[in-house]
Design an enzyme around this catalytic site. Structure first.
Site, mmCIF file in Angstrom:
data_model
loop_
_atom_site.group_PDB
_atom_site.id
_atom_site.type_symbol
_atom_site.label_atom_id
_atom_site.label_comp_id
_atom_site.label_asym_id
_atom_site.label_seq_id
_atom_site.Cartn_x
_atom_site.Cartn_y
_atom_site.Cartn_z
ATOM 1 N N CYS A 84 0.834 -1.206 0.000
ATOM 2 C CA CYS A 84 0.000 0.000 0.000
ATOM 3 C C CYS A 84 0.876 1.266 0.000
ATOM 4 O O CYS A 84 1.514 1.558 -1.000
ATOM 5 C CB CYS A 84 -0.971 -0.047 1.177
ATOM 6 S SG CYS A 84 -2.302 1.164 1.059
ATOM 7 N N HIS A 194 -3.457 -5.742 1.335
ATOM 8 C CA HIS A 194 -2.707 -5.846 2.595
ATOM 9 C C HIS A 194 -2.598 -7.288 3.067
ATOM 10 O O HIS A 194 -3.440 -7.744 3.858
ATOM 11 C CB HIS A 194 -3.416 -5.033 3.679
ATOM 12 C CG HIS A 194 -3.262 -3.562 3.528
ATOM 13 N ND1 HIS A 194 -2.299 -2.837 4.185
ATOM 14 C CD2 HIS A 194 -3.939 -2.677 2.762
ATOM 15 C CE1 HIS A 194 -2.393 -1.559 3.859
ATOM 16 N NE2 HIS A 194 -3.379 -1.424 2.988
ATOM 17 N N GLU A 196 -0.767 -8.495 5.258
ATOM 18 C CA GLU A 196 -0.574 -8.571 6.721
ATOM 19 C C GLU A 196 -1.893 -8.534 7.493
ATOM 20 O O GLU A 196 -1.926 -8.847 8.674
ATOM 21 C CB GLU A 196 0.374 -7.450 7.189
ATOM 22 C CG GLU A 196 -0.250 -6.071 7.364
ATOM 23 C CD GLU A 196 -0.467 -5.309 6.049
ATOM 24 O OE1 GLU A 196 -0.450 -5.936 4.963
ATOM 25 O OE2 GLU A 196 -0.688 -4.084 6.124
#
Lengths: 224, 78
Positions: A84, A194, A196
């Site tokens: 990002c 994302h 994560e």
């Protein structure tokens, strides 16, 4: 296996990235003013709003002292993942081609699109299979991937479009539905989704963890 | 001396801000606007304007997607 996750003033996803990485190895935070990465095997440039996104997202972060060390690390073949805002930083730094523009719909988007693996040329997808569909959240305002047509042709010809949004699920108007790309050598990858935030079924998907597992496997094939 | 840098999206680059403004104008009765592009203005107070282009190319703009124009206060030379 030791991950270094950069923390700029204004980063906000560095702790999630650290937690995700710590599921496959050791993970430490790297302050933006550091000039020495120390003993690091993988660098993650996380999401957020580095330096307040002033001027343009990533424009100021690219001049942080830690970025010189990361560029050096990447030149030596070290794997670097920009997520990002991290993707925006790597594009601004010229470590990845193209630019991220404001979303076509002008609005902040937060949703969980399907993302298709297009290439295994990057260590972050080397352990995945082309055509696999991952479910990974996006949340951004400036995520419309843009590059000149001839560069897009070249990226596709060189197998450097790593991830694409599944048909009909492009959240931001990115050209050719591109969600992630890598550099010529494959070791530097950027993506708007994302990974994560998708490391546990508790939050709906653990598909993001596979990128972290993939790089760990790529670096330590015997141990894996 | 004062310098102004006008930054705008390159032609051909999608400008959703400009499009949104363009779509809003007719609601106020401004029906004859054919195109709107939104950029930004950077004002600098500086001693030596000779390196302005370098500043623009390295930080003030992203040359891949933005064009710029430097305006100096009257009488100044670069």
């Amino acid at each position: 296996m030791r991950f270094g996750v950069v923390r700029f003033p204004g980063s906000c996803d560095e702790v999630d990235a650290q937690l995700a990485a710590s599921r496959v190895g050791e993970a430490v935070l790297l302050w933006h003013a550091e000039r020495d990465l120390g003993r690091i095997d993988v660098v993650v440039v996380p999401g957020g709003f580095s330096y307040g996104d002033y001027l343009r997202p990533g424009a100021i972060a690219r001049f942080a002292p830690v970025m010189d060390a990361i560029a050096e690390f990447a030149r030596a073949g070290g794997p670097v993942l920009g997520i990002c805002n991290g993707f925006q930083v790597l594009c601004e730094a010229g470590m990845l081609p193209g630019a991220l523009l404001p979303n076509r719909g002008l609005r902040f988007v937060c949703r969980q699109p399907g993302v298709r693996v297009e290439s295994t040329a990057s260590p972050f997808t080397a352990a995945l299979a082309v055509g696999e569909r991952l479910s990974i959240p996006v949340k951004h305002t400036t995520g419309c991937y843009w590059a000149p047509e001839h560069q897009l042709d070249r990226l596709e010809a060189e197998n450097r479009v790593v991830l694409r949004y599944c048909p009909g699920q492009n959240p931001n108007g990115s050209m050719r539905d591109i969600a992630g790309v890598c550099n010529e050598a494959g070791n530097v990858m950027g993506l708007m989704p994302h990974p994560e935030h998708a490391v546990d079924q508790l939050t709906g998907s653990a598909d993001g963890l596979r990128l972290f597992e993939s790089v760990a496997q790529a670096l330590a094939p015997v141990a894996a | 001396m004062k310098a102004r840098v006008l930054v705008r999206p390159k032609s051909g680059i999608l400008d959703p801000q400009g499009q949104a403004v363009q779509r809003a104008l007719p609601a106020l009765g401004f029906t004859d606007v054919h195109e709107v592009r939104v950029g930004r203005l950077i004002e600098l107070e500086l001693d030596d304007p000779t390196r302005l282009d370098e500043m623009c190319e390295r930080l003030l703009t992203n040359p891949l997607v933005e064009d710029y124009e430097v305006l100096l206060e009257e009488g100044a030379r670069r």
